[in-house]
Structures are given as structure tokens and as C-alpha cells.
Design a protein around this motif. Structure first.
Motif, PDB file in Angstrom:
ATOM      1  N   ILE A 228       4.007   0.832  -4.905  1.00  0.00           N
ATOM      2  CA  ILE A 228       3.410  -0.456  -5.246  1.00  0.00           C
ATOM      3  C   ILE A 228       1.980  -0.280  -5.750  1.00  0.00           C
ATOM      4  O   ILE A 228       1.192   0.478  -5.170  1.00  0.00           O
ATOM      5  CB  ILE A 228       3.414  -1.385  -4.010  1.00  0.00           C
ATOM      6  N   ASN A 229       1.673  -0.987  -6.833  1.00  0.00           N
ATOM      7  CA  ASN A 229       0.309  -1.052  -7.350  1.00  0.00           C
ATOM      8  C   ASN A 229      -0.406  -2.181  -6.609  1.00  0.00           C
ATOM      9  O   ASN A 229      -0.152  -3.357  -6.866  1.00  0.00           O
ATOM     10  CB  ASN A 229       0.334  -1.329  -8.852  1.00  0.00           C
ATOM     11  N   PRO A 230      -1.303  -1.876  -5.680  1.00  0.00           N
ATOM     12  CA  PRO A 230      -1.916  -2.936  -4.858  1.00  0.00           C
ATOM     13  C   PRO A 230      -2.821  -3.875  -5.653  1.00  0.00           C
ATOM     14  O   PRO A 230      -3.068  -5.003  -5.242  1.00  0.00           O
ATOM     15  CB  PRO A 230      -2.720  -2.149  -3.819  1.00  0.00           C
ATOM     16  N   THR A 232      -2.233  -5.103  -8.722  1.00  0.00           N
ATOM     17  CA  THR A 232      -1.501  -6.112  -9.499  1.00  0.00           C
ATOM     18  C   THR A 232      -0.325  -6.713  -8.734  1.00  0.00           C
ATOM     19  O   THR A 232       0.295  -7.653  -9.224  1.00  0.00           O
ATOM     20  CB  THR A 232      -0.968  -5.477 -10.796  1.00  0.00           C
ATOM     21  N   PHE A 233      -0.049  -6.191  -7.535  1.00  0.00           N
ATOM     22  CA  PHE A 233       1.127  -6.655  -6.784  1.00  0.00           C
ATOM     23  C   PHE A 233       1.078  -8.151  -6.467  1.00  0.00           C
ATOM     24  O   PHE A 233       2.090  -8.847  -6.615  1.00  0.00           O
ATOM     25  CB  PHE A 233       1.278  -5.840  -5.501  1.00  0.00           C
ATOM     26  N   PRO A 255       3.357  -4.057 -11.144  1.00  0.00           N
ATOM     27  CA  PRO A 255       3.144  -4.071  -9.684  1.00  0.00           C
ATOM     28  C   PRO A 255       4.052  -3.098  -8.937  1.00  0.00           C
ATOM     29  O   PRO A 255       3.669  -2.596  -7.891  1.00  0.00           O
ATOM     30  CB  PRO A 255       3.434  -5.523  -9.298  1.00  0.00           C
ATOM     31  N   ILE A 256       5.244  -2.844  -9.460  1.00  0.00           N
ATOM     32  CA  ILE A 256       6.134  -1.840  -8.862  1.00  0.00           C
ATOM     33  C   ILE A 256       6.136  -0.642  -9.789  1.00  0.00           C
ATOM     34  O   ILE A 256       6.787  -0.644 -10.848  1.00  0.00           O
ATOM     35  CB  ILE A 256       7.561  -2.394  -8.669  1.00  0.00           C
ATOM     36  N   TYR A 261      12.135  -3.167  -5.481  1.00  0.00           N
ATOM     37  CA  TYR A 261      11.553  -4.125  -4.539  1.00  0.00           C
ATOM     38  C   TYR A 261      12.452  -5.362  -4.496  1.00  0.00           C
ATOM     39  O   TYR A 261      12.269  -6.322  -5.234  1.00  0.00           O
ATOM     40  CB  TYR A 261      10.131  -4.489  -4.973  1.00  0.00           C
ATOM     41  N   LYS A 264      12.282  -8.739  -0.098  1.00  0.00           N
ATOM     42  CA  LYS A 264      11.005  -9.429  -0.217  1.00  0.00           C
ATOM     43  C   LYS A 264      10.748 -10.316   0.993  1.00  0.00           C
ATOM     44  O   LYS A 264      11.639 -10.997   1.486  1.00  0.00           O
ATOM     45  CB  LYS A 264      10.980 -10.266  -1.495  1.00  0.00           C
ATOM     46  N   ALA A 269       2.532  -9.323   0.518  1.00  0.00           N
ATOM     47  CA  ALA A 269       1.264  -9.241  -0.212  1.00  0.00           C
ATOM     48  C   ALA A 269       0.101  -8.972   0.741  1.00  0.00           C
ATOM     49  O   ALA A 269      -0.772  -8.133   0.454  1.00  0.00           O
ATOM     50  CB  ALA A 269       1.022 -10.533  -0.997  1.00  0.00           C
ATOM     51  N   VAL A 272       0.374  -5.328   2.001  1.00  0.00           N
ATOM     52  CA  VAL A 272      -0.064  -4.371   0.977  1.00  0.00           C
ATOM     53  C   VAL A 272      -1.591  -4.362   0.885  1.00  0.00           C
ATOM     54  O   VAL A 272      -2.225  -3.297   0.794  1.00  0.00           O
ATOM     55  CB  VAL A 272       0.568  -4.724  -0.386  1.00  0.00           C
ATOM     56  N   TYR A 320      -2.324   4.035  -4.292  1.00  0.00           N
ATOM     57  CA  TYR A 320      -1.198   3.101  -4.360  1.00  0.00           C
ATOM     58  C   TYR A 320      -0.622   2.960  -2.961  1.00  0.00           C
ATOM     59  O   TYR A 320      -1.012   3.686  -2.027  1.00  0.00           O
ATOM     60  CB  TYR A 320      -0.138   3.570  -5.358  1.00  0.00           C
TER      61      TYR A 320
END
Length: 582
Positions: A228-230, A232-233, A255-256, A261, A264, A269, A272, A320
């Protein structure tokens, strides 16, 4: 009454077993959850290391592709005229084919922009780049300084390249562009290749996606892994609309980054964010689509800035977050199985416990009944003995009278005084016993006096206020209390000579409680201060004694919420003081 007592015992046993079962269940549950979290943590660390190794390898492979693009740029520049106006799009198409490139575009700097001026792909022509941040900045640096210093991407001599990405001119294809300018031309050379022709094969064989797929296959309890890109997530995919009205996805800001993913949860969010900002692991129980799972979010630092993972502003991210989803069903299945087994064990244990309890209670009742019968028999014997003494005195009364008359007629005054004094003492002694008022105590005192007389013990009693019908104890228990204390005193004084055998007993009804004191000679009284006198089995009398006398006394005192104390105030004397609430 007995039925209610048994019912209460059964309820207590069931409640205790139920409580034990519940504690064991939740302890086991916590232990299994901790075990799963530990396993998740271990797998996550291994995956994190493997992902970093794989990703670093992919970055190195991209760097090689960058060098390939630079070489293609130099080759193209040698094949083309240095004046962009003298280069045709057909020339670029032919050259791209020879160099095994997707296309070649030439960028020209205008007064206020940098445009895609010539290209082997007609769709490239005419685009202005001033809105392509940070590419536009890199283009200007390359034109001005022949070197790019924006902080990400790959910089070589007179060359710069970014990551594989979608573009404004090709929103459905992933390409990698190289940009070369050495000042010998009035244009920047831009050859590019496709992700499918270069990077895809590498990633399919050794990339992060392959690693994640293999890990999931090897661990059936793992449901999902995501990189996960924190940055842009929370906002989802970063998309823009091109000048042509097409939607452009930014792959580097996805974001992934890798994996899937699908599990959910609304707390993801925040989790993360916590994992990223605090650089700490975060565990979360969740229910997704009716399926119970445990999620782990663990931060992974990126040692060097890479162009393939960017934040919303196009800057490389420092770390990440790796997300793992574990199936809670394995824990639940284990718990259900153990719960069934525990239920069977507890039911069996309950049945055995009840059977043993029934046997113990039955035996205890029999022993208590036997003890009560013995006490009752002793009590009756002592009462009968006392009344027998009274009857004997009445029977001998005429003999005493005749003896007194004869001594008087004979004028033997001295003998008469001695005889009447002896007779009066015996009568006073019997009257004192009768005046105790409590038949049980009176009978016990009478029997102990006879015993003391035989053992040459100086035994004296003093009772007051015992005529009251309620002394706070049952007669049988009162007999057991005095009997054990007096017997214990007799045993102690028999260790000494006749002149030292002294036992004193007193009892009186006070305001709200009955108090009795039993004292006796004890030459080692000081040693008793720290001894466990009331502990069952303790005795200082040697073999042949059970050590239960004082323990029984203490049990009786506790039964009636009373108090017992040891007094050692008088020298060579020990005194037990007992208070029983009325």
C-alpha cells in the motif's frame, strides 16, 4: 434442608466448572490469536525482505533499460539531422523499427514551452508539456544544464528517464521514456519502449506480484497481501483528465502498489496512517462479507528514492505499508473443537466430582454422627455419675448422722470436728458443682475432679453466671471445648511432680459473651509463643498423641465466631482465654 444443601453444592460446582471452562476458552482464544499474530508478523517480515529484494532487482533492471534507452538515443542522434526541421516523421518511424523501439519523439523548446514536435507516432504530435510535472522541470534542466537534478528517476550523462507509466498521449499503454540532449542538436531525443516488451516478463518471473502469489499459495491461512502507498491510499487512485478528455491513471501513485485489496474495512485508512506515521505494526480484527479475518499493517522503509512509488505531489515516498489478511476461521475451528472436548471432559469431571463429593460428605456425616454419639454418651455418663454421687451422699446421710452422734456421746470433740469438716468439704464441693447451673459443665467438672483426685492434680474451678439457659454454645460443643482443654492441661502437668500439678478452670457469663479460662503449670511456657499450637497434628507430647485437641478447640471457637488467645503473663503458667458471643 439436606436437599437444598445438595442443590446448592451442585450449583456451585457447575458454576465453578463453567467459570473455569470460560476462562480456559478465552485463554486458549487469546493464545491462538497471539500465535496467529506472531506467525503473521514472522511471515510479514520475510515477505517484506523478499519484496524489497525483488523490487530492488526490478529497479536495477529498469536502470539497465534506461541505459538501453540512452544508447538508442545516441544512435538515433547519429542517424538524424541535428536540425529538427530537417527530420521527418517517416525517418523516425523507420529508425524506431530498426532500434526495436515503440516510437521516437523529438521535443523542441519554444519561447514559452517545450512541445512534442516530431514523432514516429502521429498521436504524439503537438502536445505541450508545461503541465507535465515534474517531467517539464526535468526537460528544462536537461536543455539548460544537460543534467537533471529533480531527485528521482534515473540520471545519466546528458540523459534522464522516469519510471514505467501511463501518459497523456497513451492513456491505455504503459511505457518508459528516455530523454537525451547534449547540445549538438536543437531538439531533445525521446525514444521509448513498452512495459509489455521489457519489464512484464521480468516481473512475471521474479517480480513482487509473483512473490505474493507464491506466498499465498504456500500459506492457505493467508487470504490476501497488498503493498500500500500510504500517501495516496486514503484518496484512492490518482487520475487526471487529458486535453483530449481522456482519463489518465498515474501508475506510480497507485494506492495499491502490488497485490490485491478486496478485504476492505472502514478502519483501514486510519490503520495505514498509524503504521506509516508511527512506524509501528497495527493489528485489526475485522469481519468482511461475513468472514472473520485478522489484518496486519506493517511499515517497510525504502532505502533509496525510487520513481515507481510517488506521493500525490510526485515525490518519492520514504516507506510503504505491507498489508496481510489472515483467516480467523482456523482459530475458530480449533476453538470449537477444543470447546467440545472441554465440554466432554468437564461433564465427566463433574460426574466424578459429584460422586466423590457424595462419598466424602457421607463419610463426614457418619464420622460426625459417631463423634456426636460419643460426646452424648460421655455427657450422659458424666451426668449419671454426678447424680450417682448425690444419691450416694443421700444414701450415706444416716450413716454420717449416726457417726456424728456416737462421737458426740463419747465426747471425742476433736475427732468430731475433723469428721464434720471433712464431710462439710465434700458437701461444699458437690454444692459448688451443682451451683454451676449448666448440667453439661457440671457433669464434666465432676468427672474431671474425680480424675484429678486419682492423678494427684490440684484441680480447682470457679464458675459464675452459668445458670443462664443460653451461653452461646450447644451443650455438646461446650463439653468438647472444656474437655479438650482440661485434658490438654492434665497431660501437661503430669510431666511434673505432685506439688507442681496445678490446673485452674473458670467460666462466667459477661455482657454479650461467655468467657472461660483454663490455666495450668508449664515450665517451658515461653517456648509456646511462636508454636503452631492450633495446627492439626501439632503436639509437644511425643508419640501416642494425635495433636488434634487444640485444633478441635480452635474449630469450635471459629464455628461460634468466637476468639481464643494464649496468655503467658504468669511465670511457668500457660492460660487459654476463650470468648464466645452469646
Amino acid at each position: 434442608m439436606r436437599r437444598n444443601a445438595w442443590l446448592l453444592v451442585i450449583i456451585m460446582i457447575v458454576a465453578l466448572l463453567g467459570a473455569n471452562n470460560t476462562v480456559y476458552y478465552f485463554t486458549t482464544k487469546q493464545s491462538l490469536e497471539d500465535g496467529l499474530q506472531h506467525e503473521l508478523d514472522s511471515v510479514a517480515k520475510q515477505i517484506g525482505i523478499s519484496i524489497e529484494t525483488s523490487r530492488s532487482g526490478a529497479e536495477l533492471y529498469q536502470a539497465e533499460i534506461g541505459r538501453e534507452l540512452r544508447a538508442a538515443s545516441i544512435a538515433a542522434q547519429y542517424a538524424l539531422d541535428p536540425d529538427v526541421e530537417k527530420v521527418s516523421n517517416d525517418q523516425l518511424a523507420e529508425l524506431a523499427k530498426k532500434l526495436d523501439l515503440v516510437d521516437i519523439t523529438l521535443l523542441k523548446r519554444t519561447a514559452d514551452n517545450i512541445v512534442l514536435y516530431k514523432s514516429s507516432d502521429p498521436k504524439e504530435l503537438g502536445y505541450e508539456t508545461d503541465g507535465w510535472d515534474p517531467w517539464y522541470k526535468a526537460f528544462n534542466q536537461l536543455f539548460d544544464d544537460k543534467k537533471v537534478t529533480i531527485g528521482w528517476g534515473q540520471t545519466l550523462t546528458n540523459f534522464w528517464t522516469g519510471p514505467f507509466e501511463f501518459s497523456t498521449t497513451s492513456t491505455d499503454q504503459i511505457h518508459k521514456w528516455g530523454y537525451y540532449f547534449d547540445g549538438s542538436t536543437n531538439y531533445m531525443t525521446d525514444p521509448y519502449i513498452s512495459y509489455q516488451s521489457r519489464q512484464l516478463g521480468y516481473d512475471a518471473a521474479t517480480g513482487v506480484g509473483k512473490l505474493i502469489a507464491d506466498t499465498l499459495e504456500a500459506n492457505s491461512w493467508l487470504k490476501e497481501i497488498a503493498v500500500i502507498n500510504p500517501a495516496t491510499f486514503p484518496d484512492g487512485k490518482n487520475r487526471t483528465v487529458t486535453d483530449n478528455g481522456e482519463t489518465l491513471d498515474h501508475r506510480t501513485q497507485n494506492p495499491i502498489i502490488e497485490g490485491a485489496y478486496t478485504f476492505k474495512d472502514k478502519r483501514d485508512a486510519a490503520n495505514v496512517k498509524t503504521a506509516n506515521e508511527k512506524d509501528a505494526k497495527v493489528y485489526q480484527d475485522a469481519s468482511v462479507g461475513g468472514e472473520r479475518v485478522i489484518k496486519l499493517f506493517i511499515p517497510v522503509d525504502v532505502d533509496t528514492k525510487v520513481a515507481s512509488m510517488l506521493d500525490g505531489d510526485g515525490k518519492p515516498i520514504p516507506r510503504y505499508v505491507l498489508s496481510l489478511v489472515a483467516d480467523y476461521g482456523t482459530i475458530q475451528d480449533t476453538l470449537d473443537k477444543q470447546f467440545r472436548n472441554i465440554g466432554i471432559i468437564m461433564a465427566s469431571a463433574s460426574a466424578v466430582s459429584l460422586a466423590l463429593l457424595y462419598g466424602v460428605v457421607t463419610a463426614y456425616r457418619k464420622s460426625q454422627d459417631k463423634l456426636a454419639r460419643r460426646a452424648q454418651e460421655t455427657y450422659l455418663d458424666e451426668i449419671n455419675g454426678m447424680f450417682q454421687s448425690i444419691r450416694s451422699q443421700r444414701h450415706d446421710f444416716m450413716n454420717h448422722v449416726q457417726t456424728i452422734r456416737s462421737l458426740a456421746e463419747l465426747g471425742k470433740t476433736a475427732e468430731l470436728r475433723a469428721y464434720t469438716a471433712e464431710l462439710t468439704g465434700e458437701i461444699h464441693q458437690m454444692n459448688d458443682i451443682i451451683n454451676i447451673g449448666n448440667p453439661a459443665i457440671a457433669a464434666l467438672v465432676r468427672s474431671k475432679m474425680l480424675q484429678a483426685e486419682m492423678l494427684k492434680i490440684d484441680f480447682a474451678t470457679e464458675f459464675g453466671g452459668t445458670q443462664q439457659p443460653e451461653l452461646g454454645m450447644k451443650s455438646l460443643d461446650m463439653t468438647r471445648l472444656f474437655g479438650n482443654l482440661i485434658d490438654n492441661a492434665f497431660d501437661e502437668v503430669m510431666k511434673y511432680g505432685e506439688g507442681s500439678r496445678v490446673v485452674r478452670v473458670s467460666g462466667s457469663q459477661r455482657d454479650g459473651y461467655f468467657q472461660c479460662e483454663i490455666s495450668n503449670t508449664c515450665l517451658h511456657a515461653g517456648e509456646l509463643r511462636d508454636k503452631p499450637l492450633f495446627k492439626p497434628g501439632y503436639t509437644s507430647k511425643g508419640e501416642g498423641h494425635s495433636g488434634l485437641g487444640l485444633h478441635i478447640v480452635k474449630s469450635l471457637v471459629d464455628k461460634y465466631k468466637g476468639d481464643i488467645a494464649l496468655a503467658l503473663d504468669e511465670p511457668d503458667t500457660v492460660t487459654f482465654i476463650i470468648k464466645i458471643p452469646s
